[in-house]
Design a protein around this motif. Structure first.
Motif, PDB file in Angstrom:
ATOM      1  N   ARG A   1      11.299  20.362  -9.975  1.00 19.51           N
ATOM      2  CA  ARG A   1      11.194  19.002 -10.510  1.00 19.51           C
ATOM      3  C   ARG A   1      12.137  18.036  -9.790  1.00 19.51           C
ATOM      4  NH1 ARG A   1       8.440  16.751 -14.363  1.00 19.51           N
ATOM      5  NH2 ARG A   1       7.675  18.713 -15.160  1.00 19.51           N
ATOM      6  N   SER A   2      13.256  18.532  -9.289  1.00 16.47           N
ATOM      7  CA  SER A   2      14.219  17.669  -8.609  1.00 16.47           C
ATOM      8  C   SER A   2      13.710  17.179  -7.253  1.00 16.47           C
ATOM      9  CB  SER A   2      15.542  18.405  -8.421  1.00 16.47           C
ATOM     10  OG  SER A   2      15.346  19.558  -7.620  1.00 16.47           O
ATOM     11  N   ASN A   3      12.631  17.749  -6.732  1.00 22.07           N
ATOM     12  CA  ASN A   3      12.095  17.342  -5.431  1.00 22.07           C
ATOM     13  C   ASN A   3      10.940  16.350  -5.531  1.00 22.07           C
ATOM     14  OD1 ASN A   3      13.904  18.914  -4.095  1.00 22.07           O
ATOM     15  ND2 ASN A   3      12.450  20.527  -3.557  1.00 22.07           N
ATOM     16  N   ILE A   4      10.589  15.938  -6.722  1.00 25.80           N
ATOM     17  CA  ILE A   4       9.443  15.048  -6.892  1.00 25.80           C
ATOM     18  C   ILE A   4       9.652  13.734  -6.142  1.00 25.80           C
ATOM     19  CG2 ILE A   4       8.179  13.646  -8.574  1.00 25.80           C
ATOM     20  CD1 ILE A   4       8.380  15.995 -10.507  1.00 25.80           C
ATOM     21  N   LYS A   5      10.815  13.142  -6.281  1.00 29.56           N
ATOM     22  CA  LYS A   5      11.077  11.861  -5.618  1.00 29.56           C
ATOM     23  C   LYS A   5      10.985  12.011  -4.101  1.00 29.56           C
ATOM     24  CE  LYS A   5      14.388   8.106  -5.241  1.00 29.56           C
ATOM     25  NZ  LYS A   5      15.671   7.555  -5.666  1.00 29.56           N
ATOM     26  N   ARG A   6      11.578  13.080  -3.563  1.00 27.65           N
ATOM     27  CA  ARG A   6      11.544  13.310  -2.119  1.00 27.65           C
ATOM     28  C   ARG A   6      10.114  13.510  -1.617  1.00 27.65           C
ATOM     29  NH1 ARG A   6      11.029  17.567   1.011  1.00 27.65           N
ATOM     30  NH2 ARG A   6      11.231  19.028  -0.717  1.00 27.65           N
ATOM     31  N   LEU A   7       9.325  14.276  -2.354  1.00 25.27           N
ATOM     32  CA  LEU A   7       7.943  14.518  -1.959  1.00 25.27           C
ATOM     33  C   LEU A   7       7.114  13.236  -1.996  1.00 25.27           C
ATOM     34  CD1 LEU A   7       7.321  17.919  -3.740  1.00 25.27           C
ATOM     35  CD2 LEU A   7       7.523  17.514  -1.277  1.00 25.27           C
ATOM     36  N   ALA A   8       7.354  12.408  -2.998  1.00 24.55           N
ATOM     37  CA  ALA A   8       6.640  11.133  -3.081  1.00 24.55           C
ATOM     38  C   ALA A   8       7.030  10.220  -1.925  1.00 24.55           C
ATOM     39  CB  ALA A   8       6.919  10.458  -4.418  1.00 24.55           C
TER      40      ALA A   8
ATOM     41  N   GLU B   1       8.058  11.219   1.049  1.00 22.10           N
ATOM     42  CA  GLU B   1       7.426  11.777   2.252  1.00 22.10           C
ATOM     43  C   GLU B   1       5.957  11.429   2.307  1.00 22.10           C
ATOM     44  OE1 GLU B   1       8.171  15.957   2.303  1.00 22.10           O
ATOM     45  OE2 GLU B   1      10.307  15.711   2.748  1.00 22.10           O
ATOM     46  N   ALA B   2       5.283  11.478   1.172  1.00 27.44           N
ATOM     47  CA  ALA B   2       3.857  11.185   1.139  1.00 27.44           C
ATOM     48  C   ALA B   2       3.564   9.726   1.495  1.00 27.44           C
ATOM     49  CB  ALA B   2       3.284  11.505  -0.239  1.00 27.44           C
ATOM     50  N   ALA B   3       4.416   8.825   1.032  1.00 26.25           N
ATOM     51  CA  ALA B   3       4.147   7.412   1.229  1.00 26.25           C
ATOM     52  C   ALA B   3       4.753   6.838   2.497  1.00 26.25           C
ATOM     53  CB  ALA B   3       4.664   6.622   0.017  1.00 26.25           C
ATOM     54  N   TYR B   4       5.955   7.266   2.830  1.00 27.36           N
ATOM     55  CA  TYR B   4       6.691   6.625   3.911  1.00 27.36           C
ATOM     56  C   TYR B   4       6.883   7.519   5.126  1.00 27.36           C
ATOM     57  CZ  TYR B   4       7.775   3.335   0.204  1.00 27.36           C
ATOM     58  OH  TYR B   4       7.675   2.446  -0.817  1.00 27.36           O
ATOM     59  N   ASP B   5       6.316   8.705   5.145  1.00 26.56           N
ATOM     60  CA  ASP B   5       6.444   9.644   6.263  1.00 26.56           C
ATOM     61  C   ASP B   5       7.901   9.879   6.655  1.00 26.56           C
ATOM     62  OD1 ASP B   5       3.677   9.914   6.458  1.00 26.56           O
ATOM     63  OD2 ASP B   5       3.532   8.137   7.737  1.00 26.56           O
ATOM     64  N   CYS B   6       8.737  10.118   5.658  1.00 30.32           N
ATOM     65  CA  CYS B   6      10.169  10.351   5.902  1.00 30.32           C
ATOM     66  C   CYS B   6      10.410  11.753   6.405  1.00 30.32           C
ATOM     67  CB  CYS B   6      10.972  10.144   4.628  1.00 30.32           C
ATOM     68  SG  CYS B   6      10.858   8.471   4.000  1.00 30.32           S
TER      69      CYS B   6
ATOM     70  N   ALA C   1       0.829  -1.206   0.000  1.00 36.95           N
ATOM     71  CA  ALA C   1       0.000   0.000   0.000  1.00 36.95           C
ATOM     72  C   ALA C   1       0.868   1.262   0.000  1.00 36.95           C
ATOM     73  CB  ALA C   1      -0.926   0.005   1.218  1.00 36.95           C
ATOM     74  N   ARG C   2       1.959   1.243   0.776  1.00 31.48           N
ATOM     75  CA  ARG C   2       2.873   2.391   0.781  1.00 31.48           C
ATOM     76  C   ARG C   2       3.536   2.556  -0.582  1.00 31.48           C
ATOM     77  NH1 ARG C   2       4.018   0.241   5.973  1.00 31.48           N
ATOM     78  NH2 ARG C   2       5.811  -0.847   5.112  1.00 31.48           N
ATOM     79  N   ARG C   3       3.939   1.457  -1.185  1.00 29.46           N
ATOM     80  CA  ARG C   3       4.576   1.521  -2.508  1.00 29.46           C
ATOM     81  C   ARG C   3       3.595   2.067  -3.544  1.00 29.46           C
ATOM     82  NH1 ARG C   3       9.097   2.353  -5.320  1.00 29.46           N
ATOM     83  NH2 ARG C   3       9.017   1.288  -7.298  1.00 29.46           N
ATOM     84  N   LYS C   4       2.335   1.648  -3.445  1.00 27.78           N
ATOM     85  CA  LYS C   4       1.315   2.141  -4.373  1.00 27.78           C
ATOM     86  C   LYS C   4       1.117   3.647  -4.215  1.00 27.78           C
ATOM     87  CE  LYS C   4      -3.432   1.267  -5.789  1.00 27.78           C
ATOM     88  NZ  LYS C   4      -4.654   0.482  -5.541  1.00 27.78           N
ATOM     89  N   ALA C   5       1.118   4.126  -2.968  1.00 25.48           N
ATOM     90  CA  ALA C   5       0.984   5.570  -2.715  1.00 25.48           C
ATOM     91  C   ALA C   5       2.183   6.320  -3.280  1.00 25.48           C
ATOM     92  CB  ALA C   5       0.846   5.835  -1.227  1.00 25.48           C
ATOM     93  N   TYR C   6       3.389   5.758  -3.111  1.00 28.48           N
ATOM     94  CA  TYR C   6       4.601   6.392  -3.643  1.00 28.48           C
ATOM     95  C   TYR C   6       4.519   6.495  -5.163  1.00 28.48           C
ATOM     96  CZ  TYR C   6       9.340   6.885  -5.383  1.00 28.48           C
ATOM     97  OH  TYR C   6      10.432   7.303  -6.083  1.00 28.48           O
ATOM     98  N   ARG C   7       4.184   5.381  -5.817  1.00 27.58           N
ATOM     99  CA  ARG C   7       4.136   5.374  -7.278  1.00 27.58           C
ATOM    100  C   ARG C   7       3.076   6.329  -7.807  1.00 27.58           C
ATOM    101  NH1 ARG C   7       6.305   1.186 -10.302  1.00 27.58           N
ATOM    102  NH2 ARG C   7       4.440   1.217 -11.600  1.00 27.58           N
ATOM    103  N   ALA C   8       1.916   6.379  -7.157  1.00 30.42           N
ATOM    104  CA  ALA C   8       0.842   7.271  -7.610  1.00 30.42           C
ATOM    105  C   ALA C   8       1.258   8.736  -7.461  1.00 30.42           C
ATOM    106  CB  ALA C   8      -0.433   6.997  -6.823  1.00 30.42           C
ATOM    107  N   THR C   9       1.835   9.082  -6.319  1.00 31.38           N
ATOM    108  CA  THR C   9       2.270  10.458  -6.092  1.00 31.38           C
ATOM    109  C   THR C   9       3.367  10.847  -7.068  1.00 31.38           C
ATOM    110  OG1 THR C   9       1.746  10.215  -3.737  1.00 31.38           O
ATOM    111  CG2 THR C   9       3.157  12.068  -4.369  1.00 31.38           C
ATOM    112  N   HIS C  10       4.337   9.969  -7.236  1.00 34.09           N
ATOM    113  CA  HIS C  10       5.445  10.250  -8.156  1.00 34.09           C
ATOM    114  C   HIS C  10       4.926  10.424  -9.583  1.00 34.09           C
ATOM    115  CE1 HIS C  10       9.113   9.651 -10.510  1.00 34.09           C
ATOM    116  NE2 HIS C  10       9.765  10.044  -9.425  1.00 34.09           N
TER     117      HIS C  10
END
Length: 74
Positions: free
Chosen positions: A60-67, A69-74, A33-42
């Motif tokens: 654009r360089s922050n997209i991976k970091r934001l995804a 954070e959204a999925a894994y609460d980093c 479920a976390r991976r799905k949230a990461y992929r959808a956000t990214h």
């Protein structure tokens, strides 16, 4: 009249095995479920134009970091 149940060693081992596998199955479901949230956000952020990202204040360089954070609460 009291009812008692005697657990043999095998029953204890089987119960422990069931508990272990149920816990692992739950962990895997949460990870998926976390991976799905990461992929959808990214994906959603990646498909935005540079102009849209600029309006949101997201480089654009922050997209991976934001995804992440959204999925894994980093």
């Amino acid at each position: 009249m009291a009812i008692t149940r005697s657990n043999s060693g095998l029953d204890v081992v089987l119960d422990a095995g069931r508990t272990f596998f149920h816990q692992k199955r739950t962990e895997i479901q949460h990870a998926l479920a976390r991976r799905k949230a990461y992929r959808a956000t990214h994906h959603e952020l990646s498909t935005l134009t540079d102009r849209d990202l600029q309006d949101l204040g997201i480089p654009r360089s922050n997209i991976k970091r934001l995804a992440m954070e959204a999925a894994y609460d980093c």
